[in-house]
Design a protein around this motif. Structure first.
Motif, PDB file in Angstrom:
ATOM      1  N   HIS A 183      -7.456  52.799  59.788  1.00  0.00           N
ATOM      2  CA  HIS A 183      -8.698  53.188  60.457  1.00  0.00           C
ATOM      3  C   HIS A 183      -9.367  54.349  59.723  1.00  0.00           C
ATOM      4  O   HIS A 183     -10.587  54.362  59.539  1.00  0.00           O
ATOM      5  CB  HIS A 183      -8.405  53.576  61.915  1.00  0.00           C
ATOM      6  N   SER A 206      -5.248  47.226  62.661  1.00  0.00           N
ATOM      7  CA  SER A 206      -6.266  46.507  63.417  1.00  0.00           C
ATOM      8  C   SER A 206      -7.104  45.644  62.474  1.00  0.00           C
ATOM      9  O   SER A 206      -7.570  46.117  61.434  1.00  0.00           O
ATOM     10  CB  SER A 206      -7.179  47.498  64.150  1.00  0.00           C
ATOM     11  N   GLN A 208      -9.970  44.682  63.109  1.00  0.00           N
ATOM     12  CA  GLN A 208     -11.327  45.231  63.133  1.00  0.00           C
ATOM     13  C   GLN A 208     -11.530  46.256  62.020  1.00  0.00           C
ATOM     14  O   GLN A 208     -12.619  46.358  61.444  1.00  0.00           O
ATOM     15  CB  GLN A 208     -11.611  45.886  64.494  1.00  0.00           C
ATOM     16  N   ASP A 209     -10.478  47.010  61.704  1.00  0.00           N
ATOM     17  CA  ASP A 209     -10.592  47.973  60.601  1.00  0.00           C
ATOM     18  C   ASP A 209     -10.764  47.262  59.266  1.00  0.00           C
ATOM     19  O   ASP A 209     -11.522  47.710  58.396  1.00  0.00           O
ATOM     20  CB  ASP A 209      -9.357  48.868  60.565  1.00  0.00           C
ATOM     21  N   GLN A 211     -12.254  44.477  58.926  1.00  0.00           N
ATOM     22  CA  GLN A 211     -13.630  43.979  58.938  1.00  0.00           C
ATOM     23  C   GLN A 211     -14.624  45.099  58.641  1.00  0.00           C
ATOM     24  O   GLN A 211     -15.628  44.881  57.945  1.00  0.00           O
ATOM     25  CB  GLN A 211     -13.937  43.343  60.299  1.00  0.00           C
ATOM     26  N   ILE A 212     -14.344  46.295  59.124  1.00  0.00           N
ATOM     27  CA  ILE A 212     -15.212  47.449  58.816  1.00  0.00           C
ATOM     28  C   ILE A 212     -15.192  47.738  57.318  1.00  0.00           C
ATOM     29  O   ILE A 212     -16.231  48.005  56.704  1.00  0.00           O
ATOM     30  CB  ILE A 212     -14.753  48.688  59.616  1.00  0.00           C
ATOM     31  N   ASP A 232      -7.431  35.280  62.944  1.00  0.00           N
ATOM     32  CA  ASP A 232      -7.996  36.574  63.337  1.00  0.00           C
ATOM     33  C   ASP A 232      -8.875  37.168  62.243  1.00  0.00           C
ATOM     34  O   ASP A 232      -9.562  38.170  62.471  1.00  0.00           O
ATOM     35  CB  ASP A 232      -6.864  37.559  63.664  1.00  0.00           C
ATOM     36  N   GLY A 235     -13.889  36.827  60.975  1.00  0.00           N
ATOM     37  CA  GLY A 235     -14.968  37.799  60.792  1.00  0.00           C
ATOM     38  C   GLY A 235     -14.844  38.561  59.488  1.00  0.00           C
ATOM     39  O   GLY A 235     -15.850  38.852  58.824  1.00  0.00           O
TER      40      GLY A 235
END
Length: 591
Positions: A183, A206, A208-209, A211-212, A232, A235
């Motif tokens: 992160h 994560s 999401q991290d 993806q960021i 997962d 994205g």
């Protein structure tokens, strides 16, 4: 008009001026070393202009010596534990601590942008010191097969190294506390190009991290991760428009759910773990553009591999296990004419494999050599081998620079041993060879064959030999050749201490030697014949170690004694564990 015959005072010599301009374009370390030996002035120019240094063993010099000579260094690669540590052949506490190097780097080396630590012990405090002192300028940080640190240390890297372009952790042993490190990296970095924590135990990150990172770092071209459900990452793949390489992930869902998954348009290097025949259709749409394929941890049969390989016509790099079999190599030879690198590892379970799968032999190697003429690197475990197959490689594989062959210790009787003539043919035919490994069985190579290796290894710099030769005479013949050999590793050989010491003294270019298994003398003093200035000798006595058998049970195996010797400007190291007996040349020469 100026008189050209008048000499200007204090003007530099033409040769110095030209060399100063040319030297930055000379990258080969061997060329650099030769130039620095010409005279003191050239030595100084090399020191001022050298941008990259590789130290093959961290005890061969000291951080202070490195700093005094190369003040403007931009890139450093530092290796710790011997390569044998990857196979649990070296005691875990042998050494390879990065602390003194990080301390010096933090205080000096203002130009340093790239750091690569390999097989070293790195602590969280080292990573914090490095991140706080060099974080603003550090662009490359590789912790390659390292251990001793946790995700707390990685947190400092993510927080302070905001210009990091390459962050590499592959096969490192990392204590995971949480996923906050990724992160921090995602929040602070916009220039990342390569992120690699493949084959680690990191699983709390994560998605999401990721993806960021893909969204913020528009130059992100390579990502290799640990276990993560591929679905997962939909994205992430959509945002990673520049991605050319992906490795890792796993497949836990029903096969039909993967039908909608699509990879980035530029992806051409792929390594999917735990993929089976049910998920193979997701690879087919991009197979025609794949240049690299890593299937070392795939659950594919010989038939599956053949089907996939047929659809990869421009493949240049393939890594797989010997389930590929001779039939797979035949398909590879016909379908992948651009192949440059092939690595075939030993299968995790060879029991019960039929004739069609899991067996790589002389037949497959001959097809490969005749079909893939651009091959530069070949590392393979074989169940059978003949002289004629090695002769075939010597005839057709003219671009081969790195050849490694291991003959599996199965019950089959090999009828064409010894391999003397085949080894001679491959060494004579493959003139570009620089690295050579031959790991056989007792009787696989006679003293005559060992002499051939010495005679025809004119340019080979690194060599691994296992179960070769019959007597000390073979080693003597071997050591009369190999003029360029710098690093020698040997296992399971029959040579005496005296013969090993004599061979080391004859191999004038040798900088490092590791031997496991040899005939010790009654007093243990015969090895002292190799003692010389700047030459460190370490002995690791025989020990019993726990090894898992085929049933997964730990059994005690006898681990033979080791000899490790290497040139060092730093002298005997002061952090030898109890499992190592150091022999200091200065003391021995006067004893």
């Amino acid at each position: 008009m100026e008189d050209r015959n008048v000499k200007r005072p204090d003007s530099p010599g033409l040769s110095d001026f030209v060399l100063t301009c040319v030297m930055p374009y000379i990258d080969d370390p061997k060329d650099r070393d030769a130039i620095s030996l010409v005279c003191r002035r050239w030595y100084d120019i090399d020191a001022l202009t050298r941008k990259h240094v590789t130290i093959a063993l961290c005890y061969t010099t000291s951080p202070e010596r490195l700093r005094r000579r190369f003040k403007h260094l931009e890139s450093l690669k530092l290796k710790g534990k011997p390569r044998a540590a990857m196979f649990n052949l070296i005691p875990e506490n042998w050494g390879g601590y990065v602390t003194p190097w990080v301390t010096e780097i933090a205080q000096s080396f203002d130009c340093l942008k790239s750091l690569h630590f390999r097989r070293m012990i790195v602590e969280d405090s080292n990573l914090e010191e490095l991140a706080r002192s060099r974080g603003r300028v550090l662009q490359v940080l590789k912790l390659d097969k390292c251990s001793g640190f946790s995700t707390d240390g990685l947190l400092h890297v993510g927080r302070f190294c905001k210009n990091l372009r390459t962050f590499f952790l592959e096969e490192s042993t990392i204590i995971e506390k949480d996923g906050a490190w990724l992160h921090e990296l995602a929040m602070n970095n916009t220039v990342l190009e390569t992120l690699n924590f493949y084959m680690t135990e990191l699983s709390s990150f994560s998605v999401q991290d990721l993806q960021i990172i893909a969204r913020n770092c528009r130059s992100l071209t390579s990502v290799k991760i640990s276990d993560c459900e591929i679905l997962d990452l939909v994205g992430f793949f959509q945002d990673a428009a520049a991605l050319e390489e992906f490795g890792g992930g796993l497949f836990n869902e029903e096969p039909e759910r993967y039908a909608a998954l699509s990879f980035p348009a530029r992806l051409c290097r792929l390594g999917l773990t735990y993929i089976s025949e049910n998920e193979m259709p997701i690879v087919f749409p991009i197979a025609s553009r794949l240049r690299m394929l890593d299937l070392l941890y795939a659950f594919l049969s010989t038939d599956d591999l053949c089907l996939l390989i047929q659809q990869c016509p421009i493949l240049e790099v393939l890594e797989t296990r010997n389930v590929i079999g001779d039939r797979g190599l035949e398909v590879l030879a016909h379908s992948c004419k651009r192949l440059k690198r092939l690595r075939i590892e030993r299968g995790a379970d060879e029991q019960g494999m039929g004739d069609e799968g899991g067996l790589v032999s002389q037949r497959g190697l001959m097809d490969l050599a005749q079909g893939c003429l651009e091959l530069e690197y070949l590392a393979v475990y074989v169940s059978d081998i003949t002289n004629s197959s090695l002769e075939c490689i010597g005839t057709y594989s003219k671009n081969l620079c790195d050849f490694r062959l291991v003959l599996l210790d199965r019950e089959e009787k090999i009828t064409d041993l010894p391999l003397d003539n085949g080894v001679r043919a491959i060494l004579r035919g493959c003139e570009k060879l620089r690295r050579f490994a031959l790991y056989l069985r007792p009787g696989g190579l006679t003293d005559v064959g060992l002499g051939y290796i010495g005679q025809y290894s004119q340019n080979i710099r690194w060599m691994l030999l296992g179960y070769v030769g019959e007597s000390d005479e073979g080693l003597r013949e071997f050591s009369r050749g190999c003029p360029s050999l710098q690093k020698l590793e040997m296992r399971g050989c029959c040579f005496s201490e005296q013969a090993l010491a004599d061979a080391v003294m004859r191999l004038t270019s040798l900088r490092y030697v590791w031997v496991q298994g040899y005939r010790g003398s009654d007093t243990g003093r015969d090895i002292l014949a190799m003692v010389r200035p700047f030459w460190n000798i370490e002995l690791i006595p025989a020990r019993r170690i726990a090894v898992a058998n085929q049933n997964g049970e730990n059994v005690l195996n006898e681990d033979p004694a080791h000899i490790l010797a290497y040139y060092s400007l730093a002298g005997p190291r002061n952090d030898c564990p109890d499992s190592v007996i150091p022999l200091a040349p200065a003391r021995l020469l006067t004893s």
